[in-house]
Design an enzyme around this catalytic site. Sequence first.
Site, PDB file in Angstrom:
ATOM      1  N   HIS A  57       0.980  -1.123  -0.064  1.00  0.00           N
ATOM      2  CA  HIS A  57       0.073  -0.173  -0.070  1.00  0.00           C
ATOM      3  C   HIS A  57       0.812   1.360   0.088  1.00  0.00           C
ATOM      4  O   HIS A  57       1.186   1.784   1.222  1.00  0.00           O
ATOM      5  CB  HIS A  57      -1.033  -0.042   1.275  1.00  0.00           C
ATOM      6  CG  HIS A  57      -1.679  -1.068   1.352  1.00  0.00           C
ATOM      7  ND1 HIS A  57      -1.419  -2.371   1.673  1.00  0.00           N
ATOM      8  CD2 HIS A  57      -3.009  -1.430   1.117  1.00  0.00           C
ATOM      9  CE1 HIS A  57      -2.220  -3.278   1.685  1.00  0.00           C
ATOM     10  NE2 HIS A  57      -3.453  -2.615   1.247  1.00  0.00           N
ATOM     11  N   ASP A 184      -9.482   7.123   7.081  1.00  0.00           N
ATOM     12  CA  ASP A 184     -10.852   7.150   6.713  1.00  0.00           C
ATOM     13  C   ASP A 184     -11.358   5.873   7.433  1.00  0.00           C
ATOM     14  O   ASP A 184     -12.499   5.842   8.047  1.00  0.00           O
ATOM     15  CB  ASP A 184     -11.292   7.478   5.229  1.00  0.00           C
ATOM     16  CG  ASP A 184     -10.707   8.632   4.881  1.00  0.00           C
ATOM     17  OD1 ASP A 184     -11.296   9.460   5.160  1.00  0.00           O
ATOM     18  OD2 ASP A 184      -9.803   8.489   4.053  1.00  0.00           O
ATOM     19  N   ASN A 214      -7.682  11.908   3.320  1.00  0.00           N
ATOM     20  CA  ASN A 214      -7.646  11.700   2.146  1.00  0.00           C
ATOM     21  C   ASN A 214      -8.877  11.836   1.220  1.00  0.00           C
ATOM     22  O   ASN A 214      -8.629  11.437   0.020  1.00  0.00           O
ATOM     23  CB  ASN A 214      -6.254  11.075   1.749  1.00  0.00           C
ATOM     24  CG  ASN A 214      -6.733   9.282   2.091  1.00  0.00           C
ATOM     25  OD1 ASN A 214      -7.929   8.968   2.064  1.00  0.00           O
ATOM     26  ND2 ASN A 214      -5.771   8.616   1.930  1.00  0.00           N
ATOM     27  N   ILE A 216     -10.324   9.095   0.412  1.00  0.00           N
ATOM     28  CA  ILE A 216     -10.381   7.957  -0.470  1.00  0.00           C
ATOM     29  C   ILE A 216     -10.059   6.693   0.516  1.00  0.00           C
ATOM     30  O   ILE A 216      -9.489   6.584   1.285  1.00  0.00           O
ATOM     31  CB  ILE A 216      -9.110   7.970  -1.433  1.00  0.00           C
ATOM     32  CG1 ILE A 216      -9.096   9.083  -2.476  1.00  0.00           C
ATOM     33  CG2 ILE A 216      -8.732   6.720  -2.162  1.00  0.00           C
ATOM     34  CD1 ILE A 216     -10.092   8.942  -3.519  1.00  0.00           C
ATOM     35  N   HIS A 288      -4.089   3.110  -3.375  1.00  0.00           N
ATOM     36  CA  HIS A 288      -4.309   2.462  -1.995  1.00  0.00           C
ATOM     37  C   HIS A 288      -3.520   1.140  -1.996  1.00  0.00           C
ATOM     38  O   HIS A 288      -2.870   1.455  -0.771  1.00  0.00           O
ATOM     39  CB  HIS A 288      -5.793   2.314  -1.716  1.00  0.00           C
ATOM     40  CG  HIS A 288      -5.895   1.287  -0.642  1.00  0.00           C
ATOM     41  ND1 HIS A 288      -6.206   2.053   0.538  1.00  0.00           N
ATOM     42  CD2 HIS A 288      -5.904   0.192  -0.413  1.00  0.00           C
ATOM     43  CE1 HIS A 288      -6.484   0.967   1.770  1.00  0.00           C
ATOM     44  NE2 HIS A 288      -6.139  -0.230   0.896  1.00  0.00           N
ATOM     45  N   GLU A 435     -18.019  -3.016  24.868  1.00  0.00           N
ATOM     46  CA  GLU A 435     -17.354  -4.180  24.931  1.00  0.00           C
ATOM     47  C   GLU A 435     -16.145  -4.222  23.944  1.00  0.00           C
ATOM     48  O   GLU A 435     -14.700  -4.536  24.491  1.00  0.00           O
ATOM     49  CB  GLU A 435     -18.018  -5.667  24.596  1.00  0.00           C
ATOM     50  CG  GLU A 435     -19.326  -5.652  25.466  1.00  0.00           C
ATOM     51  CD  GLU A 435     -20.727  -4.897  25.073  1.00  0.00           C
ATOM     52  OE1 GLU A 435     -20.643  -4.112  24.003  1.00  0.00           O
ATOM     53  OE2 GLU A 435     -21.597  -4.972  25.715  1.00  0.00           O
ATOM     54  N   ASP A 493     -33.074 -14.872  30.753  1.00  0.00           N
ATOM     55  CA  ASP A 493     -32.791 -13.851  29.812  1.00  0.00           C
ATOM     56  C   ASP A 493     -33.056 -14.520  28.601  1.00  0.00           C
ATOM     57  O   ASP A 493     -32.966 -13.571  27.508  1.00  0.00           O
ATOM     58  CB  ASP A 493     -31.260 -13.235  29.938  1.00  0.00           C
ATOM     59  CG  ASP A 493     -31.299 -12.153  31.186  1.00  0.00           C
ATOM     60  OD1 ASP A 493     -32.494 -11.585  31.331  1.00  0.00           O
ATOM     61  OD2 ASP A 493     -30.418 -11.702  31.221  1.00  0.00           O
ATOM     62  N   HIS A 497     -29.196 -14.387  25.067  1.00  0.00           N
ATOM     63  CA  HIS A 497     -27.949 -14.196  26.279  1.00  0.00           C
ATOM     64  C   HIS A 497     -27.316 -15.368  26.321  1.00  0.00           C
ATOM     65  O   HIS A 497     -26.542 -15.399  27.282  1.00  0.00           O
ATOM     66  CB  HIS A 497     -28.625 -13.452  27.354  1.00  0.00           C
ATOM     67  CG  HIS A 497     -28.931 -11.991  26.980  1.00  0.00           C
ATOM     68  ND1 HIS A 497     -29.502 -11.483  26.222  1.00  0.00           N
ATOM     69  CD2 HIS A 497     -28.647 -11.039  28.176  1.00  0.00           C
ATOM     70  CE1 HIS A 497     -29.646 -10.102  26.529  1.00  0.00           C
ATOM     71  NE2 HIS A 497     -29.128  -9.893  27.633  1.00  0.00           N
TER      72      HIS A 497
HETATM   73  C1  LIG Z   1     -11.628  -4.315  10.154  1.00  0.00           C
HETATM   74  C2  LIG Z   1     -11.208  -4.146   8.538  1.00  0.00           C
HETATM   75  N1  LIG Z   1     -12.182  -4.098   7.633  1.00  0.00           N
HETATM   76  C3  LIG Z   1     -11.483  -4.177   6.133  1.00  0.00           C
HETATM   77  C4  LIG Z   1     -10.109  -3.947   5.984  1.00  0.00           C
HETATM   78  C5  LIG Z   1      -9.603  -3.878   4.566  1.00  0.00           C
HETATM   79  N2  LIG Z   1      -9.050  -2.552   4.154  1.00  0.00           N
HETATM   80  C6  LIG Z   1      -7.755  -2.207   4.407  1.00  0.00           C
HETATM   81  S1  LIG Z   1      -7.784  -0.520   4.139  1.00  0.00           S
HETATM   82  C7  LIG Z   1      -9.229  -0.321   3.762  1.00  0.00           C
HETATM   83  C8  LIG Z   1      -9.534   0.895   3.328  1.00  0.00           C
HETATM   84  C9  LIG Z   1      -9.175   2.077   4.346  1.00  0.00           C
HETATM   85  O1  LIG Z   1      -9.349   3.143   3.697  1.00  0.00           O
HETATM   86  P1  LIG Z   1      -8.483   4.284   4.438  1.00  0.00           P
HETATM   87  O2  LIG Z   1      -8.383   4.217   6.000  1.00  0.00           O
HETATM   88  O3  LIG Z   1      -9.222   5.699   4.053  1.00  0.00           O
HETATM   89  O4  LIG Z   1      -7.172   4.167   3.746  1.00  0.00           O
HETATM   90  P2  LIG Z   1      -6.463   4.795   2.417  1.00  0.00           P
HETATM   91  O5  LIG Z   1      -7.342   4.145   1.223  1.00  0.00           O
HETATM   92  O6  LIG Z   1      -6.848   6.269   2.608  1.00  0.00           O
HETATM   93  O7  LIG Z   1      -5.027   4.568   2.650  1.00  0.00           O
HETATM   94  C10 LIG Z   1      -9.874  -1.567   3.822  1.00  0.00           C
HETATM   95  C11 LIG Z   1     -11.352  -1.685   3.621  1.00  0.00           C
HETATM   96  C12 LIG Z   1      -9.483  -4.000   6.898  1.00  0.00           C
HETATM   97  N3  LIG Z   1      -8.064  -4.049   6.766  1.00  0.00           N
HETATM   98  N4  LIG Z   1      -9.955  -4.063   8.318  1.00  0.00           N
HETATM   99 MG   LIG Z   2      -8.532   7.273   3.036  1.00  0.00          MG
END
Ligand SMILES: Cc1ncc(C[n+]2csc(CCOP(=O)(O)OP(=O)(O)O)c2C)c(N)n1
Ligand SMILES: [Mg+2]
Length: 686
Positions: A57, A184, A214, A216, A288, A435, A493, A497
């Site tokens: 990445h 994000d 960003n 994205i 990405h 939790e 419950d 539960h």
């Molecule tokens: C809990 C979880 N769900 C899904 C993913 C797969 N995943 C890795 S990065 C990403 C997108 C993340 O977006 P962002 O944080 O904006 O990173 P950027 O593309 O800006 O580097 C996803 C869905 C993950 N690593 N963890």
């Molecule tokens: Mg992002």
Amino acid sequence: MLRRQTDTIGGPSSMSRRPIFEADMDPANPTAFTQRDLANAIRALAMDAVEKANSGHPGLPMGMADAATVLFQKFLKFDPAHPHWPDRDRFVLSAGHGSMLLYSFLYLTGYPEMTIDELKRFRQLGSRTAGHPEYGHAPGIETTTGPLGQGLGNAVGMALAERLLATEFGSDLVDHKTYALVGDGCLMEGISHEVMSLAGHMKLNKLIVLFDDNHISIDGPTELAVDDDQIERFKAHGWNAERVDGLDQAAVGAALERAQTSDKPYMIACRTIIGYGAPTKEGTAATHGSPLGKDEVAGARVKLAWPYEPFVVPEAILSAWRRFAAPGAAKREAWERRHASHAKRDEFDRRQQGVLPEKFDSAFARMKRAMVAEAAKIATRQSSQKVLEVLQPILPELLGGSADLTPSNNTKTKAMSVVEPPNYAGSYIHYGVREHGMAAAMNGIALHGGFIPYGGTFFCFTDYCRPSIRLSALMGQRVIYVMTHDSIGLGEDGPTHQPVEHLAALRAMPNLLVFRPADTVETAECWAKALQEQHHPSILVLTRQALPALRLKYGKENLSALGGYILARAEGRRQATIFASGSEVSLAMDARALLQKQGIGAAVVSMPCWELFDAQPEPYRRKVLGRARGRVAVEAAVPFGWERYVGTADAVVGMRSYGASAPAPDLYKHFAITAEAVAALVKKRL
Ligand SMILES: Cc1ncc(C[n+]2csc(CCOP(=O)(O)OP(=O)(O)O)c2C)c(N)n1
Ligand SMILES: [Mg+2]
């Protein structure tokens, strides 16, 4: 609009505090370079490593390189030569996919284990540079990240641990910040809500979050899925928050400066461009999670004015990076001097090393003796409270809590006082109904050092924190989950539960110890083992309903620590063995009595912890399992997994469906989990 800086030092965007030209240039090597060049070192290493690995990445490191450079250069307190120094600042890369940003930092600032060869082996078997940062692979990796949002939760736990430890030992020994870099994705995850809220409530003003704003994520622009105003969101949770141009180092530096003296946790949204520098791909999801490709990398080298070969960082720039560590090293030396003459030094060191106090063993033995004598008929959740009442006064490192089920989980001892800002002199946390956040924070607390965190909720709601439990296990952290209301035995419950599949699901998780004790003595033994296991998390699975005492004779040995043991031998020839855990062990004893009356010799094996039993030497396991034909197991849960001890799922008395709402005794009868059913099954299998 974002400014695309190419200005040299001293230009309009120079750092307000310490212009690199005057302070950071190496006089022996006066080649001119800019602040942007320092950041470009991260960009180049990231794109080169991803290119070489043909996966990874590059987008995040390239977008956040400037903001991160300012943090590392001007603010982060660290010493690569002493990466475990307890009072270092913590840096958590919550957006773990951007791992090359962390690895570049570790290499550039001179952590000895993070060599350029490790960067060249990015994502290869046995390298320190795994796809996502893995705790334990290299010093400086403070936690394992990748599952989005978890790192933010860890950071909240670290900041909480810092605050409590500082209160206990004083700011001479404990006074550091916790920084987290989130994306994000981290902020879209539900866990972010829980831990942001917890941090705001706890007023963790030494927690500073950099948000890679960003716009994205993988599917494209974030507008596809989310319109949250993150600034307002953080503010609503009790944080200070602001947005800056994340490519403008001076602006980021000024925001970080403001964050240093905040009265609340601080979030800086750094507006960036993902993949910044990639000529055609920057600003798009294409950067990405894929290599940029040969042409794009070449184009980026031109655009960033970075003409150097792959993995080459010019000496002047590398040595500037190496000097980032100097202020931290000086602070570490000053800390060592304070530490050397500190009145609480020995206790501080013991707590950091995570070793139990010497008096632990004798206190445990005394407690167990008293429990055997008392033979109380109580729920194991109450047994657990009894254990805590005895051990907590000698284990100041115990940091308890519950996700709003304190009276049900029996997690708070009488002597424990509650942590409630501005009073941090406590040892009990009301985590609220959070939790997942609790579990992620407990990982951070354990990673920080100085505490053994434990926290409770209903066993069924391990589902609500399972992703963090998995990380406790993956990282080998001593986090203790006190999970009560463990089966249909909780009664009225009802099925929402009543756990049925949870034991099987958690036993399937490597490195996690799942304990289901049968009475008070076993509960004490399981607690002791959980506390002694420095590199495993444990789950204590405890009942709501009272259970009879089964361990009526004192013995020094911790039998529960063997995972499984013969609780009752067969009278006469051992024709059958009944295996059980927790509340069903007494039921197995009743079945044994029925069988013995009919002349069938039956042994009962209590199995509080499969993982520990499976780790025993083969002869011991063979002895416990026995060779009797009539092997049967009973547990108020799905039979899944018991086959390994009894041969087939038919040989298990257990749950085949969800439970129901009714008093517990009625449910046991309704689901035919009874001594009679067990005895009948044994006879059928003889
Ligand atoms: C809990 C979880 N769900 C899904 C993913 C797969 N995943 C890795 S990065 C990403 C997108 C993340 O977006 P962002 O944080 O904006 O990173 P950027 O593309 O800006 O580097 C996803 C869905 C993950 N690593 N963890
Ligand atoms: Mg992002």
